[in-house]
Design an enzyme around this catalytic site. Structure first.
Site, PDB file in Angstrom:
ATOM      1  N   CYS A 137       3.506 -11.830 -26.141  1.00 27.45           N
ATOM      2  CA  CYS A 137       3.562 -13.231 -25.717  1.00 27.45           C
ATOM      3  C   CYS A 137       3.941 -13.313 -24.238  1.00 27.45           C
ATOM      4  CB  CYS A 137       4.570 -13.999 -26.563  1.00 27.45           C
ATOM      5  SG  CYS A 137       4.764 -15.730 -26.093  1.00 27.45           S
ATOM      6  N   GLU A 185     -16.811  -8.886 -31.380  1.00 28.11           N
ATOM      7  CA  GLU A 185     -16.823 -10.358 -31.313  1.00 28.11           C
ATOM      8  C   GLU A 185     -17.490 -10.965 -32.553  1.00 28.11           C
ATOM      9  OE1 GLU A 185     -15.055 -11.634 -29.170  1.00 28.11           O
ATOM     10  OE2 GLU A 185     -14.996 -10.340 -27.418  1.00 28.11           O
ATOM     11  N   ALA A 186     -17.099 -10.455 -33.704  1.00 29.61           N
ATOM     12  CA  ALA A 186     -17.736 -10.870 -34.955  1.00 29.61           C
ATOM     13  C   ALA A 186     -17.540 -12.349 -35.263  1.00 29.61           C
ATOM     14  CB  ALA A 186     -17.204 -10.029 -36.115  1.00 29.61           C
ATOM     15  N   LYS A 195      -8.112  -5.307 -29.622  1.00 27.03           N
ATOM     16  CA  LYS A 195      -9.119  -5.185 -30.686  1.00 27.03           C
ATOM     17  C   LYS A 195     -10.299  -4.325 -30.251  1.00 27.03           C
ATOM     18  CE  LYS A 195     -10.021  -9.517 -30.856  1.00 27.03           C
ATOM     19  NZ  LYS A 195      -9.181  -9.806 -29.640  1.00 27.03           N
ATOM     20  N   PHE A 221      -6.380 -10.270 -25.960  1.00 25.69           N
ATOM     21  CA  PHE A 221      -5.540  -9.297 -25.253  1.00 25.69           C
ATOM     22  C   PHE A 221      -4.651  -8.473 -26.187  1.00 25.69           C
ATOM     23  CE2 PHE A 221      -5.895 -13.263 -22.750  1.00 25.69           C
ATOM     24  CZ  PHE A 221      -6.846 -12.839 -21.835  1.00 25.69           C
ATOM     25  N   SER A 222      -5.085  -8.314 -27.429  1.00 31.87           N
ATOM     26  CA  SER A 222      -4.304  -7.545 -28.395  1.00 31.87           C
ATOM     27  C   SER A 222      -4.808  -6.108 -28.557  1.00 31.87           C
ATOM     28  CB  SER A 222      -4.305  -8.238 -29.760  1.00 31.87           C
ATOM     29  OG  SER A 222      -5.630  -8.349 -30.265  1.00 31.87           O
ATOM     30  N   GLY A 252      -7.088  -9.871 -34.469  1.00 26.77           N
ATOM     31  CA  GLY A 252      -5.908 -10.229 -33.702  1.00 26.77           C
ATOM     32  C   GLY A 252      -6.254 -11.258 -32.653  1.00 26.77           C
ATOM     33  N   SER A 253      -5.336 -11.504 -31.755  1.00 29.87           N
ATOM     34  CA  SER A 253      -5.517 -12.511 -30.718  1.00 29.87           C
ATOM     35  C   SER A 253      -6.235 -11.920 -29.507  1.00 29.87           C
ATOM     36  CB  SER A 253      -4.154 -13.055 -30.273  1.00 29.87           C
ATOM     37  OG  SER A 253      -3.435 -12.039 -29.580  1.00 29.87           O
TER      38      SER A 253
END
Length: 213
Positions: A150, A94-95, A27, A24-25, A21-22
């Protein structure tokens, strides 16, 4: 919500889970949740991250909500197999910052019976697929895409917009450098204009064809 797979003791294979994901999602939050559940179950767990990520100290994976778990920073994916020897569950955060070897490493671990949980950005700040993430998503048994909200529209956000003018692909940062945007907000922020609606009105097209006939 993702439900963990039950282990089939007769089949000596693991699997790969990808959380993408983006910014701040959530993850890393989801990665930590799954790993802590495994630790609570007394499973042998090891977590790795690229050593270039020094935002929260060298030996911790930390979410934006300040949840954290101890981790091992590694210079490359090739360091992971030896350090993960004997583990039941391996986590990778952080792959997207690893090279393509991370795909081979994750599949090799899964083939040896390890549950591999990977978290990373699926797109870079320009909206392009990021590093090895597409290949990891393609070979994973389970893919969970999480979304932020958003900051400009309040809709679901899947893009990580970079506020500054730095064009380096790798730029570690937080809210000062990035903001999550929806498709429409990202398109406008990147200098684009809303495309014209070229959808065809089917009933009008049929009537026009009948008149010509």
């Amino acid at each position: 919500m993702f439900l963990e797979n039950t282990v089939n003791t007769k089949e000596q294979f693991g699997w790969i889970e990808v959380i993408c994901g983006s910014m701040f999602s959530g993850k890393t939050e989801e990665l930590i949740r799954r790993l802590k559940r495994a630790q609570f179950a007394k499973q042998r767990v090891e977590i790795f991250k690229p050593d270039i990520d020094v935002r929260y100290g060298g030996n911790r994976v930390v979410s934006h909500d300040a949840n954290e778990i101890l981790s091992t920073p590694v210079p490359s994916a090739s360091s992971i197999p030896l350090l993960a020897d004997g583990c039941d569950v391996v986590g990778v955060d952080e792959a997207q910052f690893f090279d393509d070897e991370i795909v081979t490493v994750c599949n090799a671990l899964a083939n040896k019976g390890v549950r591999v949980i990977v978290a990373g950005l699926d797109m870079d700040f320009k909206g392009n697929p990021f590093g090895p993430m597409p290949s990891l998503m393609a070979t994973a048994e389970y893919v969970t895409k999480v979304h932020a909200v958003c900051t400009r529209t309040g809709n679901l956000a899947q893009f990580s917009f970079r506020k500054g003018n730095n064009d380096d692909l790798v730029l570690l940062g937080e809210v000062n450098e990035y903001e999550p945007l929806s498709r429409a907000a990202f398109y406008k922020a990147m200098g684009g204009e809303k495309p014209q609606d070229k959808r065809v009105n089917r009933s009008a097209a049929v009537n026009s064809k009948n008149k010509k006939a």
